[in-house]
Design a protein around this motif. Structure first.
Motif, PDB file in Angstrom:
ATOM      1  N   THR A 124       0.869  -1.207  -0.011  1.00 33.67           N
ATOM      2  CA  THR A 124      -0.081  -0.028   0.105  1.00 33.67           C
ATOM      3  C   THR A 124       0.906   1.212  -0.002  1.00 33.67           C
ATOM      4  N   PRO A 125       0.657   2.255  -0.638  1.00 30.93           N
ATOM      5  CA  PRO A 125       1.579   3.329  -0.983  1.00 30.93           C
ATOM      6  C   PRO A 125       1.584   4.436   0.130  1.00 30.93           C
ATOM      7  N   TYR A 126       1.929   4.066   1.260  1.00 25.67           N
ATOM      8  CA  TYR A 126       1.875   4.796   2.472  1.00 25.67           C
ATOM      9  C   TYR A 126       3.315   5.579   2.228  1.00 25.67           C
ATOM     10  N   GLN A 127       4.274   5.155   1.743  1.00 23.77           N
ATOM     11  CA  GLN A 127       5.652   5.841   1.614  1.00 23.77           C
ATOM     12  C   GLN A 127       5.326   6.163   0.190  1.00 23.77           C
ATOM     13  N   ALA A 128       4.940   7.275   0.255  1.00 24.48           N
ATOM     14  CA  ALA A 128       4.583   8.002  -1.292  1.00 24.48           C
ATOM     15  C   ALA A 128       5.950   7.913  -2.172  1.00 24.48           C
ATOM     16  N   GLU A 129       6.983   8.491  -1.676  1.00 23.82           N
ATOM     17  CA  GLU A 129       7.926   8.833  -2.394  1.00 23.82           C
ATOM     18  C   GLU A 129       8.546   7.446  -3.407  1.00 23.82           C
ATOM     19  N   ILE A 130       8.182   6.426  -2.694  1.00 23.30           N
ATOM     20  CA  ILE A 130       8.501   5.310  -3.602  1.00 23.30           C
ATOM     21  C   ILE A 130       7.463   4.370  -3.959  1.00 23.30           C
ATOM     22  N   ILE A 835      13.690   8.896   9.664  1.00 20.69           N
ATOM     23  CA  ILE A 835      14.311   7.744   9.411  1.00 20.69           C
ATOM     24  C   ILE A 835      13.503   6.955   8.727  1.00 20.69           C
ATOM     25  N   ALA A 836      12.140   6.911   8.380  1.00 23.25           N
ATOM     26  CA  ALA A 836      11.672   6.129   7.359  1.00 23.25           C
ATOM     27  C   ALA A 836      12.011   6.528   6.017  1.00 23.25           C
ATOM     28  N   LYS A 837      11.934   8.001   5.742  1.00 25.42           N
ATOM     29  CA  LYS A 837      12.507   8.628   4.499  1.00 25.42           C
ATOM     30  C   LYS A 837      14.021   8.418   4.148  1.00 25.42           C
ATOM     31  N   ARG A 838      15.008   8.249   5.104  1.00 22.18           N
ATOM     32  CA  ARG A 838      16.166   8.002   5.102  1.00 22.18           C
ATOM     33  C   ARG A 838      16.557   6.508   4.442  1.00 22.18           C
ATOM     34  N   LEU A 839      15.668   5.580   5.124  1.00 19.41           N
ATOM     35  CA  LEU A 839      15.818   4.307   4.565  1.00 19.41           C
ATOM     36  C   LEU A 839      15.465   3.864   3.111  1.00 19.41           C
ATOM     37  N   MET A 840      14.841   4.888   2.540  1.00 21.08           N
ATOM     38  CA  MET A 840      14.713   4.801   0.837  1.00 21.08           C
ATOM     39  C   MET A 840      16.166   5.188   0.475  1.00 21.08           C
ATOM     40  N   ASP A 841      16.890   5.993   1.085  1.00 18.18           N
ATOM     41  CA  ASP A 841      18.285   6.090   0.373  1.00 18.18           C
ATOM     42  C   ASP A 841      19.212   4.870   0.418  1.00 18.18           C
ATOM     43  N   ASP A 896      20.105  20.627   8.220  1.00 19.44           N
ATOM     44  CA  ASP A 896      20.418  20.378   6.938  1.00 19.44           C
ATOM     45  C   ASP A 896      21.489  19.010   7.135  1.00 19.44           C
ATOM     46  N   ASN A 897      20.809  18.040   7.320  1.00 19.31           N
ATOM     47  CA  ASN A 897      21.423  16.719   7.222  1.00 19.31           C
ATOM     48  C   ASN A 897      20.830  15.610   6.393  1.00 19.31           C
ATOM     49  N   PRO A 898      21.373  14.505   6.160  1.00 20.83           N
ATOM     50  CA  PRO A 898      20.886  13.452   5.409  1.00 20.83           C
ATOM     51  C   PRO A 898      19.315  12.985   5.707  1.00 20.83           C
ATOM     52  N   LEU A 899      19.270  12.979   6.964  1.00 21.98           N
ATOM     53  CA  LEU A 899      17.794  12.492   7.389  1.00 21.98           C
ATOM     54  C   LEU A 899      16.613  13.452   7.164  1.00 21.98           C
ATOM     55  N   LYS A 900      16.956  14.725   7.487  1.00 21.23           N
ATOM     56  CA  LYS A 900      15.762  15.913   7.152  1.00 21.23           C
ATOM     57  C   LYS A 900      15.494  16.070   5.600  1.00 21.23           C
ATOM     58  N   ASN A 901      16.693  15.919   4.973  1.00 24.18           N
ATOM     59  CA  ASN A 901      16.448  15.931   3.288  1.00 24.18           C
ATOM     60  C   ASN A 901      16.091  14.793   2.532  1.00 24.18           C
ATOM     61  N   ARG A 941      10.918  14.500  -0.814  1.00 23.00           N
ATOM     62  CA  ARG A 941       9.900  14.176   0.468  1.00 23.00           C
ATOM     63  C   ARG A 941       8.483  15.129   0.022  1.00 23.00           C
ATOM     64  N   ILE A 942       7.663  14.258  -0.143  1.00 27.73           N
ATOM     65  CA  ILE A 942       6.274  14.769  -0.363  1.00 27.73           C
ATOM     66  C   ILE A 942       5.570  15.896   0.824  1.00 27.73           C
ATOM     67  N   ASP A 943       4.967  16.869   0.364  1.00 29.80           N
ATOM     68  CA  ASP A 943       4.366  17.722   1.301  1.00 29.80           C
ATOM     69  C   ASP A 943       2.984  17.474   1.408  1.00 29.80           C
ATOM     70  N   ASN A 944       2.721  16.772   2.602  1.00 28.30           N
ATOM     71  CA  ASN A 944       1.323  16.140   3.006  1.00 28.30           C
ATOM     72  C   ASN A 944       0.322  17.466   3.092  1.00 28.30           C
ATOM     73  N   VAL A 945       0.956  18.329   3.846  1.00 25.47           N
ATOM     74  CA  VAL A 945       0.017  19.365   4.349  1.00 25.47           C
ATOM     75  C   VAL A 945      -0.420  20.338   2.998  1.00 25.47           C
ATOM     76  N   TYR A 946       0.359  20.512   1.903  1.00 26.57           N
ATOM     77  CA  TYR A 946       0.111  21.100   0.931  1.00 26.57           C
ATOM     78  C   TYR A 946      -0.982  20.463  -0.110  1.00 26.57           C
ATOM     79  N   GLY A 947      -0.953  19.070   0.044  1.00 23.72           N
ATOM     80  CA  GLY A 947      -1.390  18.235  -0.808  1.00 23.72           C
ATOM     81  C   GLY A 947      -2.977  18.284  -0.245  1.00 23.72           C
ATOM     82  N   ASP A 948      -3.188  18.175   0.998  1.00 30.21           N
ATOM     83  CA  ASP A 948      -4.451  18.282   1.464  1.00 30.21           C
ATOM     84  C   ASP A 948      -5.188  19.539   1.519  1.00 30.21           C
TER      85      ASP A 948
END
Length: 962
Positions: A124-130, A835-841, A896-901, A941-948
């Protein structure tokens, strides 16, 4: 038959007989080999798998003897055996209609999506970026439905047409302005299965269903909704405009169940006053499959979007300002709203919605219209020739279905058709209907007409039976995506482009807690597309479906063994439907005993989000039970609330092992408390893969459970569906299993259906049949032990970096574990999403985020993953921990670090502008294996608030992606 045995370490020993076959399945399915199992056990300080089970699983619930299931067989033999069973099905040409028509799936779609693990093993596409590939396909689906229905918003599919209609009724009931309005009008010309499913859903909510003729219906303010079929189940096209106006005048919402293919030539429901349109996309390239799976659709007006059930794909933007797709408006879902949710549906029929949307992409608007007009002209030709021969066609306006009044000779013609291996639909009273589809050729028309003694066919076309008032003039599918991919070369490239944007099990492990993303073996998938199974109409006579019934009978007996319950129903076509069906059985059981006031459902605070929503759907009132500091059910709170509600206690819903990933020790006592106070125990089967062969729901004291065949028994998730959620029940609940109004499905009930088809998504239960037959008794037990071993190994390796939140009394978890990452927010500003988004890298899908505990990660490795893959995941997590430490120690910038970006796309890394304090290499290649094989997220990283806040749920113009 193989004579392989299992040693204490848990793997097969050498074959005793060198002539034994070699293609045995357990060693292909279970990831760790013998040496790896020994090493992992050593890491845990254990001598063998039996010791692990003894320490993790309470002694009082463990099985005393092995399950009574067939011995494991080989892949080749199982397919040969199933082929023999399949040959018992008879492939007649079915012109039955009633919501199911034969269709043609283009080969490029079948081979590259349906039969492609890159599509069917995604989550299920909960992690939208992938998940951008299937999200785009679903956005295409939503656009297709909006265009064809003429309505403003569509979801990403529902389970089938009947349940979509029931969801529409539930929406209308939930937002009715007059709270005393409890009447629902359903046209008698709706499909019978739709009427029955809606009735089933309506009864617990106090909704009174009135079935009648819309032409003479008298509506008043007591009605909150009307439901009609377009065209009617017997084929007639009705103008509902004045009837819908009458409904609106009394404050009722209007629901139109519409045939999707017909809407390419007929006026759209939104153009004649429909508030909601529902139906099935089965005609868009999906096989019968004896009833499923098929993607139901649901479209409505924009003003109802926050009440709409199911998933909704929307357009947002990513960290670089580019368009990015995501699931929108999640706040309306059952996971958040719980018993106040508008639906308990937690997924969609994603794989089927993708297939049907690709059918529209491939054919385009002109191609679809040509298919529809050809079907209609074939029907016109049939009607013309029958009338010339003196037969009376009852419906003068039709799209693809005609009705003949044959009087006392009806059965004679039905028998004559059967001799030619043709099925018509008997309507009773001497009437039959014939529904044509896109597979029909002129030779088929000749065979049909020969049944009626007509040997010479007139193929001249000199009329059309669609009155001008019904002919569609509005455009649809004008977006370029539906007009660019009409050659196989272009279509193939489009499919592969989208596939490359999704992470699936073909890429890496998907360690989602409570979701069980295990191997979906290729051999299990083969039978799904065999014609003997895929081309059977769900309402075909029993004499033609002996093969299917053999499979059902065997699978039901195996699932009975696995659960300990004597009664099994395969009808629920999702876990949510299984929950509903199980609770409905409990409700009807209490009522049958005169306990009409038993309506309290106790649910632990840690329960799955669907549990409270399902309880509300059967009219139960939810009372929440607390959990203790270890995540277990608070026994004292349970005792107090069970005693308080002893006169009105209906049920307890409980997940086992617990949602926190441990085998709760006092589970038998918990069940006894409920029984002593007159209630029934419903066990959520989401974690059944930690029970198979070791314990059983009946052993722990449950009365009913549902099984997620798409979790424990290997039906692929397909990007968020299909699923199957059969239920097992104790003897006293067997009379309350779901029935069906058209087919005897073995329950003895004529009504009470929860899905449109008698056995739900029948064609994919074949996957679970093959899975159980391949593993056999010993293999199933070893799979469970391997799943427990893998989870405990990960917990052990990571516990010094990320604390494991809950463990059993001996310090072990079940098949999953929860890592606590909440402290990092204070020390470094890093949250669970980072952490979830960094795992994609690192090339991994994130574990389950923030469930059941906010700010945590729940990991379930499954038995399919080898130690190498487990170690790779652990190394990624340990590396991320070191990146967090760099922030804590001031070596990395808190913002400005690998996890936040994260995640970092290829476009970000190769850009001329790189303004980050860390290197491009660290961003994109944080581990050795990423240099060998790199999965690139397509968007940042997707902007969830903007999308809603800027909700867009249909295809964007091409320039938006430039």
């Amino acid at each position: 038959m193989s004579t392989a045995t299992w040693n204490e370490s848990g793997k097969q020993t050498e074959m005793k007989n060198p002539l034994d076959p070699l293609d045995t399945f357990p060693r292909r399915h279970i990831g760790p080999d013998e040496d790896q199992i020994k090493e992992m056990l050593s890491t845990l300080g254990l001598s063998g798998l039996e010791e692990l089970v003894a320490k993790a699983v309470p002694e009082g619930i463990r099985l005393e003897k092995a399950l009574d299931l067939p011995k494991a067989s080989t892949e080749r033999k199982i397919l040969n055996d199933l082929k023999k069973i399949a040959s018992k099905n008879k492939l007649y040409r079915s012109y039955i209609g009633s919501g199911y028509q034969a269709s043609v799936m283009p080969g490029v779609i079948q081979r590259n999506i349906l039969e492609n693990p890159g599509w069917y093993t995604a989550y299920t596409p909960y992690q939208a970026e992938i998940s951008q590939g299937r999200l785009e396909a679903l956005l295409n689906f939503q656009t297709m439905i909006m265009d064809l229905t003429g309505l403003e918003i569509s979801n990403a599919s529902l389970l089938d047409e009947a349940t979509a209609a029931a969801e529409a009724v539930f929406l209308a009931f939930g937002i009715r302005k007059n709270e005393t309005s409890k009447l629902l009008f359903i046209s008698e010309l709706c499909h019978p299965q739709t009427i029955d499913v809606v009735r089933t859903r309506a009864l617990p909510l106090g909704i009174e269903v009135k079935v009648g003729n819309h032409l003479n219906a008298e509506l008043n303010e007591d009605y909150f909704a009307v439901l009609v079929q377009y065209p009617g189940t017997e084929g007639t096209i009705y103008n509902y405009e004045s009837f819908f106006q009458l409904a609106h005048n009394v404050g009722a919402l209007t629901i139109c169940a519409a045939d999707l293919l017909s809407l390419t030539v007929l006026k759209a429901p939104g153009e004649f006053g429909a508030d909601i349109a529902v139906g099935s996309s089965q005609r868009f390239g999906l096989p019968y499959g004896f009833g499923g799976p098929h993607a139901g659709y649901f479209a409505t007006k924009d003003e109802f979007k926050r009440h709409m059930p199911g998933r909704l794909v929307g357009v947002s933007k990513d960290s670089q300002g580019n368009p990015g797709l995501r699931l929108s408006l999640q706040t309306r879902e059952q996971h958040i709203r719980r018993d106040k949710a508008t639906s308990n549906i937690c997924t969609a029929q994603v794989l089927l919605a993708v297939l049907s949307s690709m059918y529209a992409v491939y054919h385009g608007p002109k191609g679809l219209k040509d298919i529809a007009l050809r079907v209609h002209r074939l029907t016109e030709t049939l009607a013309k020739n029958l009338e010339k021969a003196g037969f009376t066609i009852q419906n003068k306006s039709f799209f693809d279905t005609i009705v003949l009044d044959l009087g006392s000779k009806a059965q004679t013609y039905l028998d004559a058709a059967s001799k030619k291996e043709i099925n018509f639909r008997s309507l009773g009273n001497g009437r039959i209907s014939i529904a044509l589809d896109e597979t029909v050729e002129v030779s088929d028309l000749e065979d049909i007409l020969s049944v009626f003694g007509i040997s010479k066919i007139d193929l001249s076309l000199d009329r059309i039976s669609i009155p001008n008032e019904f002919i569609r003039t509005s455009e649809y599918l004008t977006h370029p995506v539906f007009n660019l991919h009409h050659t196989e070369t272009k279509m193939l490239r489009y499919i592969r482009k989208l596939e490359s944007r999704d992470l699936s099990l073909t890429t890496s492990m998907i360690p989602l807690g409570s979701c069980t993303m295990k191997l979906n073996a290729t051999v299990e998938m083969f039978p799904v597309t065999w014609p003997e199974f895929s081309n059977i109409h769900p309402f075909a006579p029993a004499s033609q479906t002996e093969g299917y019934r053999t499979v059902f009978s065997q699978l039901e007996s195996w699932l009975s063994q696995v659960t300990g319950f004597p009664g099994i129903s395969l009808q629920p076509n999702a876990g949510s439907q299984g929950e509903y069906a199980g609770l409905l059985a409990i409700r009807n059981y209490h009522i049958s005993r005169g306990d009409k006031d038993r309506d309290i459902c106790l649910i632990p605070i840690s329960a799955h989000g669907t549990n409270p929503a399902s309880a509300a759907m059967v009219g139960f009132k939810v009372v929440v039970v607390a959990c203790d500091s270890e995540g277990n059910v608070d026994l004292e709170d349970l005792k107090a609330k069970a005693k308080e509600h002893s006169k009105d206690l209906a049920a307890l819903m409980i997940t086992y092992p617990s949602t926190h990933g441990v085998y709760e020790e006092p589970i038998k006592e918990i069940c006894s408390i409920i029984h002593e106070n007159g209630g029934q125990v419903y066990m959520d089967g989401a974690n059944m893969n930690a029970q198979v062969g070791i314990t059983r729901p009946a052993n722990i004291g449950a009365d009913v459970c549902h099984l997620n065949l798409h979790k424990t028994f290997c039906i692929p998730h397909g990007g968020g569906g299909p699923g199957v959620g059969p239920i097992g029940v104790a003897e006293h609940l067997k009379p309350f299993l779901p029935g069906h109004p058209l087919v005897d499905n073995g329950t003895g009930n004529e009504h009470g259906a929860v899905s449109a088809a008698p056995w739900g998504s029948a064609s994919i239960v074949l996957i679970s049949w093959v899975y159980i037959a391949l593993l056999g008794t010993e293999g199933l037990e070893q799979a469970t032990k391997a799943a427990i071993l893998n989870a405990n190994y990960i917990a052990k390796r990571l516990e010094s970096y990320f604390p494991v939140l809950y463990k059993g009394k001996n310090g072990f978890v079940a098949h999953e574990c929860i890592l606590d990452v909440r402290p990092f927010k204070k020390t470094s500003g890093i949250e669970v999403e980072d952490i979830a988004k960094r795992l994609m890298d690192y090339g991994f899908h994130a574990p389950t985020m923030s469930f059941p505990v906010p700010g945590t990660l729940m990991i379930e490795p499954t038995e399919s993953e080898s130690q190498e893959e487990l170690d790779r995941f652990c190394e990624a997590m340990i590396s991320i921990h070191s990146e967090i430490q760099e922030i804590e120690q001031g070596k990395a910038d808190p913002k400005d670090n690998p996890l936040k970006n994260a995640p970092h796309t290829s476009a970000m890394v190769i850009s001329d502008s790189w303004n980050h304090a860390y290197s491009r290499e660290k961003a994109a290649y944080p581990s050795p294996w990423t240099k060998e094989h790199k999965f690139w997220p397509y968007v940042g990283r997707i902007d969830n608030v903007y999308g809603d806040r800027n909700l867009v749920c249909s295809c964007l113009p091409p320039e938006a992606y430039l």
